[in-house]
Design a protein around this motif. Structure first.
Motif, PDB file in Angstrom:
ATOM      1  N   THR A   1      40.673 -48.799  -3.448  1.00 27.42           N
ATOM      2  CA  THR A   1      41.566 -48.605  -4.588  1.00 27.42           C
ATOM      3  C   THR A   1      40.789 -48.828  -5.880  1.00 27.42           C
ATOM      4  OG1 THR A   1      42.258 -50.915  -4.430  1.00 27.42           O
ATOM      5  CG2 THR A   1      43.641 -49.264  -3.342  1.00 27.42           C
ATOM      6  N   TRP A   2      41.108 -48.015  -6.864  1.00 23.52           N
ATOM      7  CA  TRP A   2      40.429 -48.082  -8.153  1.00 23.52           C
ATOM      8  C   TRP A   2      41.477 -47.858  -9.235  1.00 23.52           C
ATOM      9  CZ3 TRP A   2      35.043 -45.453  -9.080  1.00 23.52           C
ATOM     10  CH2 TRP A   2      34.619 -45.686 -10.381  1.00 23.52           C
ATOM     11  N   TYR A   3      41.573 -48.818 -10.137  1.00 26.91           N
ATOM     12  CA  TYR A   3      42.501 -48.696 -11.270  1.00 26.91           C
ATOM     13  C   TYR A   3      41.682 -48.632 -12.553  1.00 26.91           C
ATOM     14  CZ  TYR A   3      46.525 -49.566 -14.319  1.00 26.91           C
ATOM     15  OH  TYR A   3      47.505 -49.448 -15.271  1.00 26.91           O
ATOM     16  N   ASN A   4      41.878 -47.552 -13.317  1.00 30.08           N
ATOM     17  CA  ASN A   4      41.138 -47.375 -14.568  1.00 30.08           C
ATOM     18  C   ASN A   4      42.095 -47.427 -15.750  1.00 30.08           C
ATOM     19  OD1 ASN A   4      38.715 -46.719 -16.096  1.00 30.08           O
ATOM     20  ND2 ASN A   4      39.686 -44.755 -16.484  1.00 30.08           N
TER      21      ASN A   4
ATOM     22  N   GLY B   1      30.508 -41.470   0.103  1.00 33.46           N
ATOM     23  CA  GLY B   1      31.531 -41.129   1.088  1.00 33.46           C
ATOM     24  C   GLY B   1      32.774 -41.989   1.086  1.00 33.46           C
ATOM     25  N   TYR B   2      33.098 -42.649  -0.023  1.00 31.24           N
ATOM     26  CA  TYR B   2      34.313 -43.459  -0.076  1.00 31.24           C
ATOM     27  C   TYR B   2      35.543 -42.583  -0.309  1.00 31.24           C
ATOM     28  CZ  TYR B   2      31.620 -47.765  -0.155  1.00 31.24           C
ATOM     29  OH  TYR B   2      30.795 -48.801   0.189  1.00 31.24           O
ATOM     30  N   LYS B   3      36.630 -42.988   0.313  1.00 37.46           N
ATOM     31  CA  LYS B   3      37.930 -42.320   0.103  1.00 37.46           C
ATOM     32  C   LYS B   3      38.686 -43.164  -0.921  1.00 37.46           C
ATOM     33  CE  LYS B   3      38.513 -42.464   4.610  1.00 37.46           C
ATOM     34  NZ  LYS B   3      37.149 -42.595   5.131  1.00 37.46           N
ATOM     35  N   ILE B   4      38.813 -42.633  -2.120  1.00 36.28           N
ATOM     36  CA  ILE B   4      39.290 -43.419  -3.262  1.00 36.28           C
ATOM     37  C   ILE B   4      40.711 -43.042  -3.647  1.00 36.28           C
ATOM     38  CG2 ILE B   4      38.821 -44.058  -5.664  1.00 36.28           C
ATOM     39  CD1 ILE B   4      35.906 -43.116  -5.192  1.00 36.28           C
ATOM     40  N   LEU B   5      41.540 -44.061  -3.825  1.00 33.40           N
ATOM     41  CA  LEU B   5      42.827 -43.874  -4.497  1.00 33.40           C
ATOM     42  C   LEU B   5      42.588 -44.255  -5.949  1.00 33.40           C
ATOM     43  CD1 LEU B   5      45.874 -43.317  -4.566  1.00 33.40           C
ATOM     44  CD2 LEU B   5      46.242 -45.730  -4.011  1.00 33.40           C
ATOM     45  N   TYR B   6      42.516 -43.254  -6.817  1.00 34.91           N
ATOM     46  CA  TYR B   6      42.149 -43.467  -8.220  1.00 34.91           C
ATOM     47  C   TYR B   6      43.403 -43.420  -9.083  1.00 34.91           C
ATOM     48  CZ  TYR B   6      39.158 -43.123 -12.399  1.00 34.91           C
ATOM     49  OH  TYR B   6      38.513 -43.361 -13.593  1.00 34.91           O
TER      50      TYR B   6
ATOM     51  N   VAL C   1      36.480 -33.765 -16.391  1.00 36.57           N
ATOM     52  CA  VAL C   1      36.813 -35.065 -15.813  1.00 36.57           C
ATOM     53  C   VAL C   1      37.915 -34.864 -14.781  1.00 36.57           C
ATOM     54  CG1 VAL C   1      37.821 -37.333 -16.292  1.00 36.57           C
ATOM     55  CG2 VAL C   1      36.119 -36.369 -17.850  1.00 36.57           C
ATOM     56  N   LEU C   2      37.683 -35.344 -13.565  1.00 35.60           N
ATOM     57  CA  LEU C   2      38.674 -35.175 -12.507  1.00 35.60           C
ATOM     58  C   LEU C   2      39.977 -35.892 -12.871  1.00 35.60           C
ATOM     59  CD1 LEU C   2      36.425 -35.849  -9.387  1.00 35.60           C
ATOM     60  CD2 LEU C   2      37.258 -33.625 -10.168  1.00 35.60           C
ATOM     61  N   PRO C   3      41.122 -35.277 -12.586  1.00 41.45           N
ATOM     62  CA  PRO C   3      42.387 -35.960 -12.870  1.00 41.45           C
ATOM     63  C   PRO C   3      42.591 -37.123 -11.905  1.00 41.45           C
ATOM     64  CG  PRO C   3      42.786 -33.920 -11.682  1.00 41.45           C
ATOM     65  CD  PRO C   3      41.321 -33.934 -12.012  1.00 41.45           C
ATOM     66  N   PRO C   4      43.343 -38.148 -12.310  1.00 40.91           N
ATOM     67  CA  PRO C   4      43.593 -39.277 -11.398  1.00 40.91           C
ATOM     68  C   PRO C   4      44.470 -38.846 -10.234  1.00 40.91           C
ATOM     69  CG  PRO C   4      44.958 -39.466 -13.356  1.00 40.91           C
ATOM     70  CD  PRO C   4      44.036 -38.310 -13.601  1.00 40.91           C
ATOM     71  N   ASP C   5      44.398 -39.595  -9.142  1.00 38.14           N
ATOM     72  CA  ASP C   5      45.305 -39.326  -8.015  1.00 38.14           C
ATOM     73  C   ASP C   5      46.732 -39.733  -8.369  1.00 38.14           C
ATOM     74  OD1 ASP C   5      43.216 -38.457  -6.238  1.00 38.14           O
ATOM     75  OD2 ASP C   5      42.600 -40.550  -6.104  1.00 38.14           O
ATOM     76  N   VAL C   6      46.844 -40.798  -9.144  1.00 32.73           N
ATOM     77  CA  VAL C   6      48.155 -41.287  -9.587  1.00 32.73           C
ATOM     78  C   VAL C   6      48.053 -41.601 -11.075  1.00 32.73           C
ATOM     79  CG1 VAL C   6      49.933 -43.051  -9.339  1.00 32.73           C
ATOM     80  CG2 VAL C   6      48.659 -42.281  -7.318  1.00 32.73           C
ATOM     81  N   LEU C   7      49.022 -41.119 -11.841  1.00 32.69           N
ATOM     82  CA  LEU C   7      49.091 -41.424 -13.272  1.00 32.69           C
ATOM     83  C   LEU C   7      50.367 -42.227 -13.525  1.00 32.69           C
ATOM     84  CD1 LEU C   7      47.697 -40.644 -16.091  1.00 32.69           C
ATOM     85  CD2 LEU C   7      49.649 -39.102 -16.337  1.00 32.69           C
TER      86      LEU C   7
END
Length: 824
Positions: A147-150, A182-187, A318-324
């Motif tokens: 998980t990654w929160y920006n 190779g990480y599967k990220i929830l951004y 810039v890639l869009p986030p998975d969740v906004l």
């Protein structure tokens, strides 16, 4: 420190073990992340694990975990088979098998950081603001999920290059973790769509627009009078500020443009009001701000600038986030979150607001900041964190360093109903709450700009850990470095900023990204003309290489004909290519060191050029492999689009690229032109050669084809390139040629003017040049013997006069020669 802690544990181990199986003190000193893992040390560890399963001989312990996290790379199975076996085992064991708490001491003043429980084994280390060092990266979950929160933008104005610095930086890191490691990220990224800045900007914009509309019914004198009144208030505010305060200078600059126009009847009122924006906004807000109650006024501003932000991010690739997440969508969750903090004893209500009880937390935990403990008590930074409309010194708080979890709304501010009355979320609470709602109570990575470290991120930590009663909410905090403009600090409040849209008018998104890649993601970055010029050159350097490889690839045969002998030159290039890949990997593992990666890529391209210059018929498969690799790494960084092909590519390119379709036709034309040129040279047919040059310089660039002639007898190199790039280069060549012709003509004109001036000077005979009122007597050659007063000319004066007469003699002779030639 980390090294002291580990060495202490090793020393404890050494005392307990018998001499036959203990590690030497040298090995114990080796158990420090930043020390080199020498072959001697690794050999001794390998010997130990030849007869033991763990460092404690028969049981897994925290010391094994310490050693595991200190090894910089996976040990070689061929060289250290027993150590490699232990390392693979450590990569798969459950953290539950280690009973001793995994606690690491960090930089002085910072609280302890706890190594994440994980079975994920890799050699990646990331610089962690929580420890101020590079830590082995371990995720909370299994199978490389994370998980990654920006921290996202506060949307009240145009996005600027400071935003680009942060979002491009974390886009690069995100791509590397996903596409390289190779990480599967929830951004997850938030948008702050209600806070003090938004409220003030929306309110003042609404009032100024309304005033502009109502102004039509007012007399000019009335409008000017009110503007002058706002200026007086503005000046009184300036008087209370230090003269060297940057904001004072900005305000003075605004007045210098406005005041000369106030009594000028020719200035249009709309123009005058625009010049008076700063003083009038503050004046109108003070008079009428409390009457602005329509929520849609605030929503309209944030929605507009959020849409602009997303468009800017798209333009920057810039890639869009998975969740906004937007804070206005999570107000019920924020209220429940605050209630939980209060219930846990770390929040209190005061006059409709809720504050974090810093004294209680400090008593229980012993700290108020994990990231910047040295900044605790900095009231200026705390005031900035509380917001423009808040009073950091309010008597509502128990302690000055307490901060708002929930703010009671004043008149003229949006509000939501809550157990404490009408109010709105504090700034810091939104990220803690929304991250918990989406990712749960623990984050692998939290990121944002360096300026958010304190108080924003430190306060987020306090909220999250008081909410969940946990010891560590975030395992890795990543902060991007500051951006400056031509060496000067960028400041939105001081109007010293460049918008992303303005930047993209000068350079492409790819060039901006290349510029960012050339600097450490956590260091300072200067946005400057020289820096961008270097980025443009780097882009062209890689592109020229890609085009050259594509040219050779177009000549690659099929089947067995596509393979050629690998000689000593190829073997040498292969060694350099392998070294490049190893260096790139090591740099990626070293906290994603993109400047080193870019240097490695440039180096292998340079080595390939050297190889091509030496070998007339290079091994095309080797060239293609290098081209594909360079493309892949640039694709990981978001610079290129097609990792399986060569070059920057395009978003919409399909299975068969334009290059593959067009190249056979270009090749046929190029070969035909080579034959025509060769024949024309034999026949000395200049006009035919001129036509061939016209095809190269004028016709093909319009079709997006670059043709480069080589020495006689060698085939021309043809490349499919961007049409606009070729036309710009063509235009630049024309401009350079025109400039050179103008410079040549100017020099010729200057020479001619100088020659005319000499001729004009040469008209005067040397014997007559001193016959002026400055002298009263002369000799037969015309040299003065007495000055105007009748005094004799001195020897030193006479020497100078003779020199002048000699020069005039030369000029006069040249003049006479010119006259005679003209007459002839």
């Amino acid at each position: 420190t980390t090294s002291n802690k580990i060495c202490m544990l090793c020393s404890r181990y050494l005392v307990k073990r018998s001499p036959a199986v203990v590690l030497t003190s040298k090995i114990s000193r080796m158990l420090v992340p930043d020390n080199p893992n020498t072959s001697e040390n690794l050999n001794q560890l390998n010997q130990h694990f030849a007869i033991h399963s763990y460092l404690e001989s028969d049981k897994l312990s925290a010391l094994d975990r310490k050693l595991y996290t200190c090894l910089s790379t996976t040990p070689s199975s061929a060289v250290y088979p027993h150590l490699a076996r232990w390392f693979r085992h450590m990569s798969s064991v459950s953290s539950d098998d280690i009973k001793e708490e995994k606690e690491v001491s960090v930089s002085k003043g910072q609280p302890h950081w706890f190594i994440p429980d994980s079975t994920d084994g890799n050699s990646l280390r990331l610089y962690n603001s929580l420890t101020r060092q590079k830590d082995h990266f371990l995720t909370n979950s299994q199978n490389k999920t994370m998980t990654w929160y920006n921290c996202g933008p506060t949307v009240y104005d145009a996005s600027h290059m400071g935003h680009a610095r942060s979002y491009i930086t974390f886009d690069i890191l995100r791509r590397v973790l996903a596409d390289y490691f190779g990480y599967k990220i929830l951004y997850v990224m938030n948008v702050t769509d209600v806070d003090d800045k938004i409220i003030f900007r929306a309110r003042t914009k609404y009032l100024l627009d309304k005033y502009r509309s109502d102004m039509k019914s007012l007399s000019r004198d009335a409008v000017v009078s009110e503007i002058k009144e706002s200026v007086d208030v503005f000046k009184s505010k300036m008087a209370a500020m230090p003269a060297d305060d940057p904001k004072h200078k900005m305000m003075a600059k605004a007045l210098s443009s406005l005041e000369p126009m106030l009594d000028n009847p020719k200035v249009d009122l709309d123009e005058l009001l625009t010049l008076a924006t700063m003083p009038m906004e503050a004046w109108l807000d003070k008079k009428h701000g409390a009457g602005v109650t329509d929520h849609s006024i605030f929503a309209a501003l944030s929605q507009h600038w959020e849409a602009e932000f997303h468009q800017d991010m798209k333009e920057l690739n810039v890639l869009p986030p998975d969740v906004l997440t937007r804070v206005t969508d999570y107000v019920p969750e924020v209220i429940a979150y605050v209630e939980r903090i209060i219930a846990n004893g770390y929040g209190y209500e005061s006059n409709g607001s809720v504050y974090f009880d810093s004294s209680k937390w400090r008593t229980d935990r012993g700290y108020l900041a994990k990231l910047r403990p040295e900044s605790v008590g900095d009231l200026d930074m705390l005031a900035e964190g509380e917001g423009k409309l808040s009073d950091v010194n309010t008597k509502e708080k128990k302690n000055q360093v307490d901060f708002a979890l929930w703010k009671a709304s004043k008149p003229g501010e949006p509000y939501w109903e809550s157990p404490w009355g009408r109010g709105r979320p504090g700034w810091h609470i939104e990220c803690s709450c929304m991250a918990d709602a989406i990712c749960g109570g623990k984050l692998d990575i939290h990121s944002g700009g360096e300026d958010l470290m304190f108080p924003h991120h430190d306060n987020e930590i306090l909220q999250a850990e008081s909410f969940s009663k946990s010891k560590q909410w975030v395992n890795y905090f990543l902060h991007s470095g500051h951006l400056s403009i031509e060496g000067c600090k960028m400041s939105k409040s001081l109007k010293n900023f460049i918008t992303i849209k303005d930047a993209l008018q000068k350079n492409t998104a790819r060039q901006l990204r290349i510029h960012f890649l050339s600097h450490s993601w956590r260091g300072g970055l200067d946005y400057s003309e020289s820096g961008m010029s270097e980025a443009v050159n780097t882009e062209k350097y890689f592109n020229d290489f890609f085009l050259l490889v594509k040219f050779y690839k177009s000549n690659l045969g099929h089947g067995i004909d596509s393979y050629t002998k690998v000689g000593s030159e190829e073997l040498e290039l292969l060694k350099k290519f392998e070294a490049c890949q190893n260096s790139v990997h090591n740099a990626m593992c070293d906290s994603i060191d993109t400047p080193t990666v870019m240097k490695c890529l440039k180096s292998i391209v340079s080595d390939t050029y050297t190889y091509i210059n030496v070998i007339k018929e290079p091994n095309v498969r080797l060239l293609v492999n290098i081209g594909v690799y360079v493309t892949r790494i640039l694709s990981v960084f978001g610079v290129a689009q097609m990792p399986q092909k060569i070059g920057y590519g395009g978003v919409d390119e399909g299975a068969q690229s334009t290059d593959e379709i067009v190249l056979p036709f270009v090749k046929a034309l190029s070969e035909f032109r080579d034959e025509v040129r060769a024949t024309a040279r034999e026949l000395k047919a200049g006009k035919i050669l001129e036509s061939c040059d016209k095809v190269r310089n004028e016709v093909l660039p319009e079709l997006g084809v670059r043709l480069e002639d080589r020495e006689a007898g060698e085939a021309a190199v043809f490349k499919i390139d961007d049409k606009e790039t070729l036309l710009r280069e063509k235009q630049q060549l024309l401009e350079d040629r025109e400039r050179k012709e103008k410079e040549k003509a100017a020099k010729a004109a200057a020479r001619e003017a100088a020659a005319k001036e000499k001729l004009e000077k040469g008209k005067l005979s040397p014997s007559e040049m001193f016959k002026t009122s400055d002298y009263s007597a002369w000799d037969d050659s015309g040299l003065p013997t007495l000055d105007a007063k009748g005094e004799k000319i001195t020897q030193s004066q006479l020497k100078k006069l003779k020199k002048l007469q000699l020069n005039q003699h030369k000029l006069h002779e040249a003049y006479l020669k010119h006259i005679s030639e003209q007459t002839f």
